[in-house]
Design a protein around this motif. Structure first.
Motif, PDB file in Angstrom:
ATOM      1  N   LYS A 118       0.823  -1.259  -0.034  1.00  0.00           N
ATOM      2  CA  LYS A 118       0.038   0.041   0.112  1.00  0.00           C
ATOM      3  C   LYS A 118       1.068   1.230  -0.126  1.00  0.00           C
ATOM      4  CE  LYS A 118      -3.821   2.413   2.697  1.00  0.00           C
ATOM      5  NZ  LYS A 118      -4.547   2.519   3.715  1.00  0.00           N
ATOM      6  N   ILE A 119       0.699   2.072  -0.969  1.00  0.00           N
ATOM      7  CA  ILE A 119       1.810   3.219  -1.191  1.00  0.00           C
ATOM      8  C   ILE A 119       0.551   4.524  -0.999  1.00  0.00           C
ATOM      9  CG2 ILE A 119       3.045   4.416  -3.044  1.00  0.00           C
ATOM     10  CD1 ILE A 119       3.721   1.726  -4.090  1.00  0.00           C
TER      11      ILE A 119
ATOM     12  N   HIS B   9       1.578   8.750  -2.184  1.00  0.00           N
ATOM     13  CA  HIS B   9       2.122   9.599  -2.944  1.00  0.00           C
ATOM     14  C   HIS B   9       1.962  10.980  -2.684  1.00  0.00           C
ATOM     15  CE1 HIS B   9       3.279  11.904  -6.568  1.00  0.00           C
ATOM     16  NE2 HIS B   9       4.221  11.530  -6.134  1.00  0.00           N
TER      17      HIS B   9
ATOM     18  N   LYS C 258       2.937  12.715 -10.221  1.00  0.00           N
ATOM     19  CA  LYS C 258       1.449  12.122 -10.251  1.00  0.00           C
ATOM     20  C   LYS C 258       1.365  11.073 -11.265  1.00  0.00           C
ATOM     21  CE  LYS C 258      -3.066  13.419  -9.426  1.00  0.00           C
ATOM     22  NZ  LYS C 258      -4.194  14.430  -9.333  1.00  0.00           N
TER      23      LYS C 258
ATOM     24  N   ILE D 154       3.282   7.833 -11.214  1.00  0.00           N
ATOM     25  CA  ILE D 154       3.083   7.040 -10.141  1.00  0.00           C
ATOM     26  C   ILE D 154       1.676   6.215 -10.240  1.00  0.00           C
ATOM     27  CG2 ILE D 154       2.662   6.768  -7.804  1.00  0.00           C
ATOM     28  CD1 ILE D 154       5.632   7.163  -8.431  1.00  0.00           C
ATOM     29  N   MET D 155       0.605   6.986 -10.711  1.00  0.00           N
ATOM     30  CA  MET D 155      -0.330   6.571 -10.908  1.00  0.00           C
ATOM     31  C   MET D 155      -0.956   5.658 -12.032  1.00  0.00           C
ATOM     32  SD  MET D 155      -2.059   7.839  -8.125  1.00  0.00           S
ATOM     33  CE  MET D 155      -3.799   7.186  -8.410  1.00  0.00           C
TER      34      MET D 155
ATOM     35  N   ASN E 135      -1.693  -0.151  -4.782  1.00  0.00           N
ATOM     36  CA  ASN E 135      -2.659   0.430  -4.186  1.00  0.00           C
ATOM     37  C   ASN E 135      -2.174   1.812  -3.496  1.00  0.00           C
ATOM     38  OD1 ASN E 135      -4.827   1.296  -2.394  1.00  0.00           O
ATOM     39  ND2 ASN E 135      -4.696  -0.068  -0.793  1.00  0.00           N
ATOM     40  N   VAL E 136      -2.362   2.938  -4.134  1.00  0.00           N
ATOM     41  CA  VAL E 136      -1.758   4.178  -4.281  1.00  0.00           C
ATOM     42  C   VAL E 136      -2.784   5.286  -3.854  1.00  0.00           C
ATOM     43  CG1 VAL E 136      -0.525   6.060  -5.452  1.00  0.00           C
ATOM     44  CG2 VAL E 136      -0.017   3.654  -6.027  1.00  0.00           C
ATOM     45  N   ASP E 137      -2.620   5.653  -2.672  1.00  0.00           N
ATOM     46  CA  ASP E 137      -3.252   6.783  -2.347  1.00  0.00           C
ATOM     47  C   ASP E 137      -2.599   8.193  -2.764  1.00  0.00           C
ATOM     48  OD1 ASP E 137      -5.545   5.616  -1.088  1.00  0.00           O
ATOM     49  OD2 ASP E 137      -4.106   5.376   0.978  1.00  0.00           O
ATOM     50  N   GLN E 138      -3.150   9.009  -3.617  1.00  0.00           N
ATOM     51  CA  GLN E 138      -2.661  10.345  -4.186  1.00  0.00           C
ATOM     52  C   GLN E 138      -2.908  11.373  -3.445  1.00  0.00           C
ATOM     53  OE1 GLN E 138      -0.086  10.867  -6.511  1.00  0.00           O
ATOM     54  NE2 GLN E 138      -0.564  12.855  -5.888  1.00  0.00           N
TER      55      GLN E 138
END
Length: 358
Positions: A14-15, A17, A23, A26-27, A33-36
Motif C-alpha cells: 500500500k503506497i 504518494h 503524479k 506513479i498513478m 494500491n496508491v493513495d494520491q
C-alpha cells in the motif's frame, strides 16, 4: 491485455504518494494500491488518521516544488506509530544539498526521474520484504514508554493508598470469593490482557461477574454494542465495546458491578505498578488497536487508572458518546495533577452506584 499492462511493475504494498510533478507516472505506471494527494494539509490529516490497522507500507514524497518536504519527514520520524514506515523521496532534478538532508534524516531511498520503473519497483518490493515496517503494539509500547513516566509523588500515593486498602478490604475479598464459587463454576478472579500507559500490556484483575464462556459470546453480540451506531464507527469498528443489559452477567455479578465491588482486585494492579488509582481506563487489545491514531493516542501518554474523568462524568448514561469519552481521556492525559486526582477520587464514591446494566 496490452503490452503496457503486461510490463507494468508490480508492487505488493500500500503506497501513499505526495506531490504533483510525478503524479501521472506513479498513478499510471504502477499496479499498486496508491493513495494520491498534493495538498500538505490533506497529507498531514491522512497521516494523523492512520492506526495500526490502516498504516500504508510506503510513503513516496516529491522534493521539487515542495517546501514542506523535510519538515514532513521530521514529523513522520517523530511519530512512534509512523517512524518505521518506508520513506522514499522523488525528484526531477539532481540537488546535492537535498540528498544530504535526506541522508541525514535517514530516508530509505532517493530517486531522480527519469529512472527505470522496473528497477524502482524491485527496490520498493525489496524494502517491503526485508524491513519490519508495521510496529506491533509491544514495539510501540517500548517507544512511547520513553516519553511517559509516572511522577514519583503519584506513585508513592498509589502505593500507600492501595496497600492500606488491600489490607482493610481483605475480609471482603474472602467473602466475595466464596459467593462467586457457590454461584457458578469458574475462576474467582477474571484476568485479561489490557493496554495501559505507554501502550504497556499487562494482566488486569477483576472479580468474575460473568459466565465462564463470556469472551466467546462477544462476536455474536456485536449489534448490542452501545457505541456501534456512532458516526466514528461507520467506517469501521467502534473503538469501545459496552453492552447494555449484558446477558452474560450472573445474578451475583450484577450486584458486584452495580456496587463496583468487581473492580476491587485492580487495587493489586495499582499496588504492583500496572495502574494508578486515577487515570484513563486500561483497554482490551482490540479496543486499543482502534486508538493508535495521532488524534486519540494521547490518552496512552497518561497513567492507566482505577477511576477517571469519564467514570465520574457520565458513567452508565446513554448520552456518554465514544467521542466524549476519548476527549475526556485525552484531556486527563495532558492535564493530570495531584489536585485533579484528589477531586476525581472525592467524586468517585457517588459514581460507584450505577443505574444501568452496562
Amino acid at each position: 491485455m496490452t503490452t503496457s499492462t503486461i510490463n507494468r511493475p508490480q508492487i505488493n504494498a500500500k503506497i501513499v504518494h505526495f506531490g504533483k510533478l510525478l503524479k501521472g507516472v506513479i498513478m499510471e505506471e504502477f499496479d499498486a494500491n496508491v493513495d494520491q494527494m498534493d495538498d500538505p494539509k490533506d497529507f498531514k490529516r491522512y497521516l494523523d488518521q492512520q492506526s495500526l490497522l490502516t498504516l500504508p507500507d510506503i510513503i513516496l514524497i516529491e522534493v521539487d516544488d515542495n517546501k514542506h518536504c523535510f519538515d514532513q519527514i521530521k514529523e513522520i520520524k517523530k511519530n512512534p506509530l509512523l517512524q518505521g514506515l518506508i520513506i522514499v523521496l522523488l525528484g526531477i532534478k539532481e540537488d546535492k544539498s537535498w540528498r544530504k538532508m535526506a541522508l541525514d534524516l535517514k530516508v530509505n531511498d532517493y530517486y531522480t526521474y527519469p529512472f527505470p520503473l522496473e528497477d524502482f519497483s524491485e527496490r520498493l518490493n525489496f524494502l517491503v520484504k526485508f524491513k519490519l515496517i508495521k510496529p506491533k503494539l509491544l514495539e510501540l509500547a517500548q517507544k512511547v514508554d520513553m516519553e511517559y513516566q509516572i511522577p514519583w509523588t503519584k506513585r508513592a500515593f498509589d502505593l500507600v493508598a492501595s496497600g492500606m486498602a488491600l489490607l482493610f478490604l481483605f475480609p471482603i475479598f474472602i467473602i466475595v470469593a466464596i459467593l462467586i464459587k457457590l454461584e457458578s463454576k469458574g475462576a474467582v478472579i477474571y484476568k485479561s490482557k489490557r493496554v495501559g500507559a505507554g501502550y504497556k500490556i499487562f494482566d488486569f484483575y477483576k472479580f468474575r461477574s460473568m459466565r465462564s464462556d463470556a469472551d466467546k459470546m462477544v462476536e455474536s453480540m456485536a449489534g448490542m454494542n452501545q457505541y456501534a451506531n456512532e458516526s466514528d464507527a461507520k467506517n469501521g469498528k467502534a473503538a469501545f465495546v459496552k453492552f447494555k443489559d449484558d446477558p452474560r452477567i450472573t445474578r451475583l455479578g450484577s450486584f458486584l458491578r452495580k456496587t463496583s465491588i468487581d473492580e476491587l482486585p485492580q487495587l493489586i494492579n495499582v499496588f504492583i505498578g500496572d495502574m494508578s488509582l486515577v487515570g484513563n481506563r486500561p483497554l482490551p487489545l482490540y479496543e486499543a488497536e482502534q486508538l493508535t491514531t495521532n488524534e486519540w493516542s494521547t490518552r496512552f501518554l497518561g497513567p492507566a487508572g482505577l477511576t477517571g474523568l469519564w467514570q465520574i462524568s457520565k458513567r452508565g448514561k446513554k448520552d456518554m458518546s465514544e467521542t466524549e469519552r476519548k476527549e475526556l481521556d485525552n484531556y486527563y492525559a495532558t492535564n493530570y495533577s495531584i489536585f485533579l486526582d484528589l477531586k476525581i477520587i472525592l467524586k468517585t464514591i457517588p459514581a460507584l452506584i450505577q443505574k444501568e446494566e452496562v
